[in-house]
Design an enzyme around this catalytic site. Structure first.
Site, PDB file in Angstrom:
ATOM      1  N   LYS A  20     -35.333   8.457  32.492  1.00  0.00           N
ATOM      2  CA  LYS A  20     -36.431   9.440  32.502  1.00  0.00           C
ATOM      3  C   LYS A  20     -35.954  10.763  31.903  1.00  0.00           C
ATOM      4  O   LYS A  20     -34.989  11.349  32.384  1.00  0.00           O
ATOM      5  CB  LYS A  20     -36.930   9.645  33.942  1.00  0.00           C
ATOM      6  CG  LYS A  20     -37.955  10.762  34.119  1.00  0.00           C
ATOM      7  CD  LYS A  20     -38.482  10.839  35.561  1.00  0.00           C
ATOM      8  CE  LYS A  20     -39.363  12.060  35.776  1.00  0.00           C
ATOM      9  NZ  LYS A  20     -39.854  12.177  37.175  1.00  0.00           N
ATOM     10  N   ASP A  24     -40.469  19.516  34.982  1.00  0.00           N
ATOM     11  CA  ASP A  24     -41.600  18.944  35.708  1.00  0.00           C
ATOM     12  C   ASP A  24     -42.233  19.996  36.618  1.00  0.00           C
ATOM     13  O   ASP A  24     -41.740  20.261  37.706  1.00  0.00           O
ATOM     14  CB  ASP A  24     -41.131  17.738  36.532  1.00  0.00           C
ATOM     15  CG  ASP A  24     -42.281  17.081  37.292  1.00  0.00           C
ATOM     16  OD1 ASP A  24     -43.448  17.394  36.976  1.00  0.00           O
ATOM     17  OD2 ASP A  24     -41.997  16.262  38.178  1.00  0.00           O
ATOM     18  N   LYS A  68     -46.769  21.755  41.380  1.00  0.00           N
ATOM     19  CA  LYS A  68     -45.851  21.738  42.525  1.00  0.00           C
ATOM     20  C   LYS A  68     -45.801  23.119  43.165  1.00  0.00           C
ATOM     21  O   LYS A  68     -45.871  24.121  42.460  1.00  0.00           O
ATOM     22  CB  LYS A  68     -44.427  21.422  42.037  1.00  0.00           C
ATOM     23  CG  LYS A  68     -44.160  19.984  41.678  1.00  0.00           C
ATOM     24  CD  LYS A  68     -42.705  19.838  41.236  1.00  0.00           C
ATOM     25  CE  LYS A  68     -42.410  18.426  40.759  1.00  0.00           C
ATOM     26  NZ  LYS A  68     -42.519  17.407  41.814  1.00  0.00           N
ATOM     27  N   ASP A  93     -35.082  17.158  35.772  1.00  0.00           N
ATOM     28  CA  ASP A  93     -35.870  15.921  35.871  1.00  0.00           C
ATOM     29  C   ASP A  93     -35.622  14.995  34.677  1.00  0.00           C
ATOM     30  O   ASP A  93     -36.232  13.940  34.565  1.00  0.00           O
ATOM     31  CB  ASP A  93     -37.359  16.283  35.996  1.00  0.00           C
ATOM     32  CG  ASP A  93     -38.165  15.237  36.759  1.00  0.00           C
ATOM     33  OD1 ASP A  93     -37.553  14.418  37.468  1.00  0.00           O
ATOM     34  OD2 ASP A  93     -39.402  15.249  36.636  1.00  0.00           O
ATOM     35  N   ASP A  99     -48.581  14.883  38.921  1.00  0.00           N
ATOM     36  CA  ASP A  99     -47.166  15.064  39.255  1.00  0.00           C
ATOM     37  C   ASP A  99     -46.425  13.719  39.327  1.00  0.00           C
ATOM     38  O   ASP A  99     -45.202  13.691  39.387  1.00  0.00           O
ATOM     39  CB  ASP A  99     -47.037  15.830  40.579  1.00  0.00           C
ATOM     40  CG  ASP A  99     -45.648  16.403  40.795  1.00  0.00           C
ATOM     41  OD1 ASP A  99     -44.840  16.388  39.836  1.00  0.00           O
ATOM     42  OD2 ASP A  99     -45.370  16.860  41.924  1.00  0.00           O
ATOM     43  N   GLU A 125     -45.717  11.807  37.022  1.00  0.00           N
ATOM     44  CA  GLU A 125     -45.642  11.650  35.568  1.00  0.00           C
ATOM     45  C   GLU A 125     -44.481  10.767  35.137  1.00  0.00           C
ATOM     46  O   GLU A 125     -44.508  10.194  34.053  1.00  0.00           O
ATOM     47  CB  GLU A 125     -45.520  13.031  34.905  1.00  0.00           C
ATOM     48  CG  GLU A 125     -44.100  13.613  34.823  1.00  0.00           C
ATOM     49  CD  GLU A 125     -43.435  13.822  36.177  1.00  0.00           C
ATOM     50  OE1 GLU A 125     -44.145  14.010  37.165  1.00  0.00           O
ATOM     51  OE2 GLU A 125     -42.184  13.785  36.237  1.00  0.00           O
ATOM     52  N   ARG A 161     -43.407   7.875  36.240  1.00  0.00           N
ATOM     53  CA  ARG A 161     -43.756   6.456  36.048  1.00  0.00           C
ATOM     54  C   ARG A 161     -44.643   6.269  34.812  1.00  0.00           C
ATOM     55  O   ARG A 161     -44.650   5.190  34.229  1.00  0.00           O
ATOM     56  CB  ARG A 161     -44.391   5.901  37.331  1.00  0.00           C
ATOM     57  CG  ARG A 161     -45.701   6.493  37.711  1.00  0.00           C
ATOM     58  CD  ARG A 161     -46.027   6.256  39.176  1.00  0.00           C
ATOM     59  NE  ARG A 161     -45.327   7.208  40.045  1.00  0.00           N
ATOM     60  CZ  ARG A 161     -45.415   7.231  41.364  1.00  0.00           C
ATOM     61  NH1 ARG A 161     -46.161   6.344  41.989  1.00  0.00           N
ATOM     62  NH2 ARG A 161     -44.750   8.125  42.074  1.00  0.00           N
TER      63      ARG A 161
END
Ligand code: BES
Ligand code: MN
Ligand code: ZN
Length: 500
Positions: free
Chosen positions: A267, A272, A279, A290, A349, A351, A353
């Site tokens: 990833k 993020d 968030k 991230d 959020d 995101e 996956r």
């Protein structure tokens, strides 16, 4: 830091510090520690008798030799209990030693291979572990601090060995240990780098440099090419940011005769914010990291190439930011991934996956097998397993077992969680094939079940590194900040698989 192995006696070498060891519970020094103790008039024995020196793991006593030995200092490092001694403890101990010697203004140090006979590992494993411990423990992320450090690092570590027949394997351990540890530092550097520097384009640039230096194949797709590939899930996340997304593919061919190529998928979310499902501030602070999964697979493949392992590996890194804005993805939007599956975005959020869906589908299309993905995927995994353990999910138990074993030897901790079909309904959408969040309960599991939909039947392991990708405290090989977790496990797995 330079490492060197040579024939000799630790009591005769002139340097800033010599390192000797004792096990917990020993009533007197033995081996090299005894020779040093004799030269110092019994001070180590006295420290043990008085109970000051217990030999506990990572306990370090610094003794000034006052001219009784050519070395200025002796560092007596505890190895913990003899029955529990292993390579991970050796690494941690050396990491503490180099940080202690840094405080004592030491530039040169000498050590023997400690704990010889205990732990049951080879001189090569032992010298590898020492080098890894020294390099990982001395790590500092200071490139944006304009004032120079007041404490300098140990510059040279000499391994003294009395048995000439062991020197060559010790030397090969030094070389391998450096390759592995420096790969972990590369991942740490990338993860610690703030998001205004570590953009998707910058990740692609680093990947390009690594490819050039190590003879790897590289493809970097930009937005238009992603559109051609119909990577609607990744593009959905990327539509909210003005940073151009990059889809990075690095490939290493170590054995052209083998037809299988392992896929490492990481990833690469360079920041993020959560997107429109923004968030809260306290959950956003570490989100420059991230992209840890992506950094880890880039670093691992670079080391695998340097070690010339007889194996084929392709690393796939979808890289983008996740930001809110006028063009951003909205809760309720429906996206179509490159394998044709439609996804309802119930939470922007979730995101990771989404971008991994297209990356995994790409890995499957390229025929990569097995596939191992690493991702800072869910806060739920961090809550479940804490700071030290990453979560493991698989559709192939034999592969997961190999990875978990490799992690054990690398001193990284993995814990398997289940992938029950009963929870699949939590990901069911009323308007699309699947939705991108299954809710709070079992959040790490429903995320993994989502990913499973994109690997079909290919042997696959998903590693959720949301817990261990960063650490709050400096201890052993870990230094506050990014850990590089996963790099050493992937290299060990590749090396285990290439030996067959
Ligand atoms: N990158 C985060 C997960 C994360 C959290 C990693 C903390 C490292 C530390 C991920 O994109 C995320 O936001 N996940 C959500 C999923 C939820 C909305 C279903 C989460 O865990 O809250
Ligand atoms: Mn997120
Ligand atoms: Zn994320």
């Amino acid at each position: 830091m330079k490492f060197n192995a040579k024939l000799g006696e630790i009591t005769l070498i002139k340097c800033d510090a010599i390192v000797v060891n004792i096990f917990e519970g020993a009533d007197k020094p033995g081996g090299a520690a005894l020779a040093v103790d004799n030269a110092l008039g019994g001070v180590i024995g006295d420290l043990i008798k008085s109970g000051e020196l217990k030999g506990k793991l990572n306990e370090i006593h610094v003794i000034h030799t006052l001219g009784k030995l050519p070395a200025r200092l002796v560092a007596v490092a505890g190895l913990g209990k003899k029955q529990e001694f292993n390579q991970a403890k050796l690494r941690d101990m050396l990491a503490e030693v180099v940080r202690t010697l840094r405080k004592h203004n030491c530039k040169t140090a000498a050590t023997i291979l400690p704990g010889s006979g205990a732990g049951g590992f080879t001189p090569e494993d032992s010298s590898m572990a020492i080098v890894e411990g020294c390099i990982l423990g001395a790590y500092r992320y200071n490139k944006h601090i304009t004032k120079s450090e007041d404490e300098h690092d140990v510059e040279q570590v000499i391994f003294l060995e009395k048995d000439a027949s062991k020197l060559n394997t010790i030397k090969s351990g030094l070389v391998k240990g450096r390759i592995v540890a420096e790969a972990a530092l590369l991942a740490r550097d990338m993860v610690n780098e703030p998001a205004n520097h570590m953009t998707p384009a910058h990740m692609a640039k680093i990947a390009g440099e690594i490819a050039g230096r190590n003879g790897l194949g590289i493809v970097v797709m930009d937005r238009e090419q992603m559109e051609k590939e119909k990577m609607g899930a990744l593009l959905g996340v990327a539509q909210g940011t003005s940073q151009p997304p990059k889809f990075i593919v690095l490939s290493y061919t170590g054995d052209a005769a083998k037809k299988d190529t392992i896929g490492f998928v990481g990833k690469g979310l360079t920041f993020d914010s959560g997107g429109i499902s923004l968030k809260p501030q306290e959950f956003m602070s570490d989100m420059k990291g991230d992209m840890a999964g992506g950094a880890v697979v880039i670093a691992a493949i670079s080391a695998i190439a340097k070690l010339k392992l007889k194996i084929n590996v392709t690393a796939v890194i979808p890289a983008t930011e996740n930001l809110p804005g006028g063009r951003a993805l909205k809760p309720g939007d429906v996206l179509k991934a490159s394998n044709g599956k439609t996804i309802e975005v119930v939470n922007t959020d979730a995101e990771g996956r989404l971008i991994l869906a297209d990356a995994l589908a790409y890995a499957v299309k390229q025929g990569l097998s097995p596939i191992i993905d690493l991702a800072t995927l869910t806060g739920a995994c961090h809550v479940a397993l804490g700071d030290i353990y990453a979560g493991v999910f698989t559709n192939n138990q034999a592969l997961a077992d190999k990875l978990i074993r490799a992690a054990g030897e690398a001193g990284e901790h993995l814990w398997q969680l289940p992938l029950p079909d009963e929870y699949k309904e939590l990901n069911k959408s009323d308007v699309a094939d699947i939705k991108n969040s299954g809710g709070r309960y079992g959040g790490a599991i429903t995320a993994a079940l989502f990913l499973r939909e994109f690997v079909s039947e290919i042997p696959w392991v998903h590693v959720d590194i949301a817990g261990p990708f960063m650490t709050e405290k400096t201890q052993g090989v870990l230094v506050k900040g990014a850990t590089g977790f996963g790099v050493r496990t992937l290299i060990k797995l590749a090396s285990d698989l290439s030996n067959k």
